[in-house]
Design a protein around this motif. Structure first.
Motif, PDB file in Angstrom:
ATOM      1  N   GLY A 102      39.540  53.804  52.916  1.00  0.00           N
ATOM      2  CA  GLY A 102      38.658  53.510  54.037  1.00  0.00           C
ATOM      3  C   GLY A 102      38.920  52.193  54.730  1.00  0.00           C
ATOM      4  N   VAL A 103      39.549  51.235  54.019  1.00  0.00           N
ATOM      5  CA  VAL A 103      39.740  49.897  54.582  1.00  0.00           C
ATOM      6  C   VAL A 103      41.217  49.497  54.599  1.00  0.00           C
ATOM      7  CG1 VAL A 103      39.157  47.449  54.358  1.00  0.00           C
ATOM      8  CG2 VAL A 103      37.436  49.191  53.842  1.00  0.00           C
ATOM      9  N   VAL A 104      41.856  49.503  53.429  1.00  0.00           N
ATOM     10  CA  VAL A 104      43.232  49.014  53.324  1.00  0.00           C
ATOM     11  C   VAL A 104      44.185  49.817  54.200  1.00  0.00           C
ATOM     12  CG1 VAL A 104      45.166  48.645  51.755  1.00  0.00           C
ATOM     13  CG2 VAL A 104      42.841  48.121  51.004  1.00  0.00           C
ATOM     14  N   LEU A 109      41.505  49.294  61.715  1.00  0.00           N
ATOM     15  CA  LEU A 109      41.183  47.974  61.176  1.00  0.00           C
ATOM     16  C   LEU A 109      42.424  47.102  61.108  1.00  0.00           C
ATOM     17  CD1 LEU A 109      38.619  48.518  58.270  1.00  0.00           C
ATOM     18  CD2 LEU A 109      38.221  47.507  60.505  1.00  0.00           C
ATOM     19  N   ASN A 110      43.522  47.685  60.669  1.00  0.00           N
ATOM     20  CA  ASN A 110      44.769  46.919  60.564  1.00  0.00           C
ATOM     21  C   ASN A 110      45.242  46.433  61.936  1.00  0.00           C
ATOM     22  OD1 ASN A 110      45.037  47.046  57.791  1.00  0.00           O
ATOM     23  ND2 ASN A 110      46.138  48.986  57.834  1.00  0.00           N
ATOM     24  N   LYS A 155      30.271  52.825  48.955  1.00  0.00           N
ATOM     25  CA  LYS A 155      30.799  53.589  50.089  1.00  0.00           C
ATOM     26  C   LYS A 155      29.984  53.323  51.354  1.00  0.00           C
ATOM     27  CE  LYS A 155      32.941  57.330  47.444  1.00  0.00           C
ATOM     28  NZ  LYS A 155      32.936  58.782  47.148  1.00  0.00           N
ATOM     29  N   HIS A 156      28.678  53.126  51.192  1.00  0.00           N
ATOM     30  CA  HIS A 156      27.855  52.805  52.358  1.00  0.00           C
ATOM     31  C   HIS A 156      28.186  51.410  52.889  1.00  0.00           C
ATOM     32  CE1 HIS A 156      24.388  52.260  54.965  1.00  0.00           C
ATOM     33  NE2 HIS A 156      24.106  51.141  54.315  1.00  0.00           N
ATOM     34  N   THR A 157      28.373  50.449  51.975  1.00  0.00           N
ATOM     35  CA  THR A 157      28.559  49.061  52.386  1.00  0.00           C
ATOM     36  C   THR A 157      29.871  48.838  53.122  1.00  0.00           C
ATOM     37  OG1 THR A 157      27.245  48.351  50.473  1.00  0.00           O
ATOM     38  CG2 THR A 157      28.541  46.659  51.579  1.00  0.00           C
ATOM     39  N   ILE A 158      30.918  49.583  52.797  1.00  0.00           N
ATOM     40  CA  ILE A 158      32.216  49.342  53.440  1.00  0.00           C
ATOM     41  C   ILE A 158      32.364  50.089  54.759  1.00  0.00           C
ATOM     42  CG2 ILE A 158      33.362  48.829  51.253  1.00  0.00           C
ATOM     43  CD1 ILE A 158      34.630  51.622  51.353  1.00  0.00           C
TER      44      ILE A 158
END
Length: 273
Positions: A102-104, A109-110, A155-158
């Motif tokens: 979800g992030v990396v 996002l990148n 999962k909610h926080t990210i």
């Protein structure tokens, strides 16, 4: 002899018998269970089966396995029993997968982070996975958050919405802490911190803020009330706590007073400005 808390009937399967014997004679305790630890090839040699057979059998019942760093090297922990979904190591691995996907590995996002780095004239290198230090943060979150809700909270926080709410609560918490007598005596100031993207070390430091923000969000979604404490005083949210979860209710009531206090103070200040 070390005894495992797992109670399972004996078996005639050579590999399972070997695992049980190894646990009895050389077992090591980790997160409430006793495990056998040795390389996969050793299991194959001692049970007189192929390495592929060992991997296939260990991947399903009746075995439970965990990967862990032992003396700086990856090691496989094996026991005979049902996997425990609430083990911190298992939860940390699941959270690591969610963070990586979800992030990396999030292209949007990148791209934003790369553009920000170019504008600032700094070097930026995309990450490929969760680092060892970040895994340690995830393990700590799995231990501190409410049992049974760790993955949902994480999962909610990210998510973009969840992270924005978390940062607001973290800022409020920092303000509360820096206004204590010990901080004032040391002359320490208060500098608001705002991070645009999920940062695991920050999340680990303010884990209670994430838990609070999650419970409040679930409350608002369920009841439609914008101010949970108003509904609480009016008794309109009684069914929510009955139908939801006692531990999460306790979490909300634990953190609610101090966050409500700082929010009310800020609203008063805004009104006077």
């Amino acid at each position: 002899m070390i005894e495992s808390k797992d109670q399972n009937p004996p078996t005639q399967d050579p590999l399972e018998a070997l695992v049980r014997k190894t646990i009895e004679t050389q077992g090591q305790e980790f997160e409430g269970y006793v495990w056998a630890i040795q390389p996969l090839q050793d299991w194959a040699d001692q049970a007189d089966v192929s390495l592929i057979t060992v991997k296939r059998k260990f991947s399903k019942a009746p075995y439970d396995t965990l990967c862990k760093q032992v003396e700086g090297k990856n090691a496989l922990l094996v026991r005979v029993g049902v996997p425990d979904p609430n083990q911190p190591s298992r939860l940390a691995s699941e959270m690591g997968k969610a963070f990586r996907n979800g992030v990396v590995l999030n292209d949007k996002l990148n791209a934003k982070q790369q553009a920000k780095a170019i504008k600032a004239g700094t070097e930026w290198k995309p990450k490929k996975s969760v680092t060892r230090d970040e895994y340690g943060c995830l393990h700590g979150l799995a231990k501190d958050w409410r049992a049974g809700w760790q993955l949902q909270i994480f999962k909610h926080t990210i998510t973009p919405e969840g992270w924005a709410t978390f940062m607001v609560e973290a800022k409020n918490h920092m303000k509360i802490q820096t206004e204590t007598e010990s901080f004032l005596q040391k002359g320490l100031g208060y500098t608001p911190m705002v991070l645009d993207y999920p940062h695991l070390k920050t999340l680990r430091l303010f884990w209670m803020c994430a838990e609070y923000a999650f419970v409040e969000e679930m409350f608002v979604r369920t009841t439609g009330l914008d101010q949970p404490w108003t509904g609480m005083l009016a008794g309109t949210n009684k069914s929510f706590w009955q139908d939801w979860d006692a531990d999460l209710a306790e979490a909300y009531f634990t953190w609610m007073p101090q966050f409500k206090a700082i929010n009310s103070a800020e609203e008063t200040a805004d009104g006077e400005a």
